[in-house]
Design an enzyme around this catalytic site. Structure first.
Site, PDB file in Angstrom:
ATOM      1  N   SER A   1     111.264 -44.904  24.725  1.00  0.00           N
ATOM      2  CA  SER A   1     111.285 -44.488  23.341  1.00  0.00           C
ATOM      3  C   SER A   1     112.181 -45.188  22.364  1.00  0.00           C
ATOM      4  O   SER A   1     111.992 -45.451  21.133  1.00  0.00           O
ATOM      5  CB  SER A   1     111.396 -42.862  23.029  1.00  0.00           C
TER       6      SER A   1
ATOM      7  N   ASP B   1     116.940 -37.023  16.246  1.00  0.00           N
ATOM      8  CA  ASP B   1     116.255 -35.914  16.732  1.00  0.00           C
ATOM      9  C   ASP B   1     117.004 -35.278  17.692  1.00  0.00           C
ATOM     10  O   ASP B   1     116.403 -34.547  18.478  1.00  0.00           O
ATOM     11  CB  ASP B   1     114.884 -36.163  16.753  1.00  0.00           C
TER      12      ASP B   1
ATOM     13  N   HIS C   1     116.910 -39.363  20.043  1.00  0.00           N
ATOM     14  CA  HIS C   1     116.841 -40.917  19.420  1.00  0.00           C
ATOM     15  C   HIS C   1     117.785 -41.292  18.298  1.00  0.00           C
ATOM     16  O   HIS C   1     118.343 -40.160  17.747  1.00  0.00           O
ATOM     17  CB  HIS C   1     115.358 -41.097  19.000  1.00  0.00           C
TER      18      HIS C   1
END
Length: 381
Positions: free
Chosen positions: A39, A340, A343
């Site tokens: 991610s 968040d 990240h």
């Protein structure tokens, strides 16, 4: 836990080591970028395969969710921009894609090794590194078949591309959340980095020559670790010390592996990037770099770190009998580190890119724009 630092210079008066920099007079002209990862560099892969992130993801730059797990751009976006290349299209995205200048095989929740549980019956991506490699094999095969349609420029297209890697964090997380002890996760690291090495070698066999490899960041500073392991001993920055030490051990073994890869792949230019140090500086000295509240997520719900496993950024949650959408609770994402709780914000990603692109955190100390060139050491006795 202490690790040897092979990067410290040793001065021996009996001879002089001179660095012959063959790349000094010219920058690289990469035809494309091919990215492999999780991610931290996913530009829409998991979103195309499963459920895309909801608003407010993407709010800062794209002004809408753009498949990235951030409020805006990622490090890989800034890398592409620095070469005047378009942002990378996710390989799994069939709509609005352009693979003329590369492709992104990264997906959120990806691991290096085969994960123990995968979406939708678990938390990890089925597109782990072995699968990303197989997708790249298919990409090459199909690209050659339709070369006449100008999807790619010429037969040297893949050899002149930059190959970037940012993966490994989820392998460590899988161990932590799989109830393994810190010692057991450490014991798994050699096999993880060996699996990584195998994939780099296989990609090299397909013609790749320029590699830009990030190590993993300080996982112990992220809200999802701090919230789930509240009893962990904290360091001076407030990060979970033992979890960061595992990341440091992973990085130490990765650096050893890359040193061996340079011997095994003599025609490759392999740059190892210490992204851990840059990211940790944001948690250790945030004010120095214009940031604040580095351990607290910008978009989240509940707890001292503004993070909850029950309701993440963009999810719907019932509060006092009413349904609300978990939104950004910070007025200025531009001064925050974590978006968040897992990240980074666009502001943090931009800062990290600006630091690593200079070569100051690279081994060898080669700036990004010259990552296609090898350096050689000439010893004059």
């Amino acid at each position: 836990m202490e690790f040897p630092n092979p990067g410290k210079p040793i001065i021996i008066l009996s001879f002089l080591c001179l660095l012959s920099i063959t790349y000094a007079s010219r920058n690289c002209e990469f035809s494309a970028i091919f990215n492999f990862g999780d991610s931290n560099s996913d530009t829409g892969g998991l979103a195309a395969a499963f459920t895309p992130p909801n608003s407010p993801y993407g709010q800062t730059y794209f002004h809408m969710p753009a498949g990235r797990y951030s409020d805006g751009r990622l490090i890989i976006d800034f890398i592409a921009k620095s070469f005047n290349l378009p942002y990378l299209s996710a390989y799994l995205n069939s709509l609005g894609t352009n693979f003329k200048h590369g492709a992104n095989f990264a997906t959120a929740a990806s691991t290096i090794r085969l994960p123990t549980s995968i979406i939708p019956n678990g938390g990890f991506s089925p597109f782990y590194l072995d699968v990303q490699y197989q997708q790249f094999v298919q990409f090459i095969y199909r690209s050659k078949m339709i070369r006449e349609k100008q999807l790619i420029h010429d037969k040297d297209y893949f050899g002149r591309a930059l190959y970037t890697f940012d993966i490994g964090q989820n392998d460590l997380g899988a161990g932590f959340f799989g109830n393994l002890s810190v010692e057991e996760v450490n014991a798994s690291v050699p096999d993880i980095v060996n699996s990584f090495s195998v994939n780099v070698k296989n990609i090299y066999k397909l013609g790749a020559r320029s590699f830009w490899i990030h190590n993993t960041g300080p996982i112990g500073c992220l809200a999802y670790i701090l919230e789930n392991f509240p009893l962990a001993e904290k360091d001076s920055a407030g990060c979970a010390k033992a979890y960061n030490e595992v990341a440091q051990y992973f990085n130490f073994k990765l650096k050893e592996t890359i040193a061996q890869l340079r011997k095994d792949l003599p025609s490759a230019a392999i740059t190892h990037v210490d992204i851990y140090s840059v990211k940790y500086s944001l948690f250790n000295e945030p004010k120095k770099y214009g940031f604040e509240l580095p351990l607290v997520g910008c978009c989240g719900y509940g707890g001292i770190y503004n993070f909850s496993d029950v309701a993440g950024c963009g999810d719907r949650v019932i509060v006092n009998g009413s349904q609300i959408i978990v939104d950004s609770s910070c007025d200025r994402p531009s001064v925050r580190v974590e978006w968040d709780g897992i990240h980074y914000t666009e502001a943090a990603n931009r800062f990290i890119f600006n630091q690593i692109s200079t070569g100051a955190f690279s081994d060898p100390p080669i700036p990004l724009k010259m990552a296609c060139h090898k350096n050689t050491t000439v010893v004059d006795y």
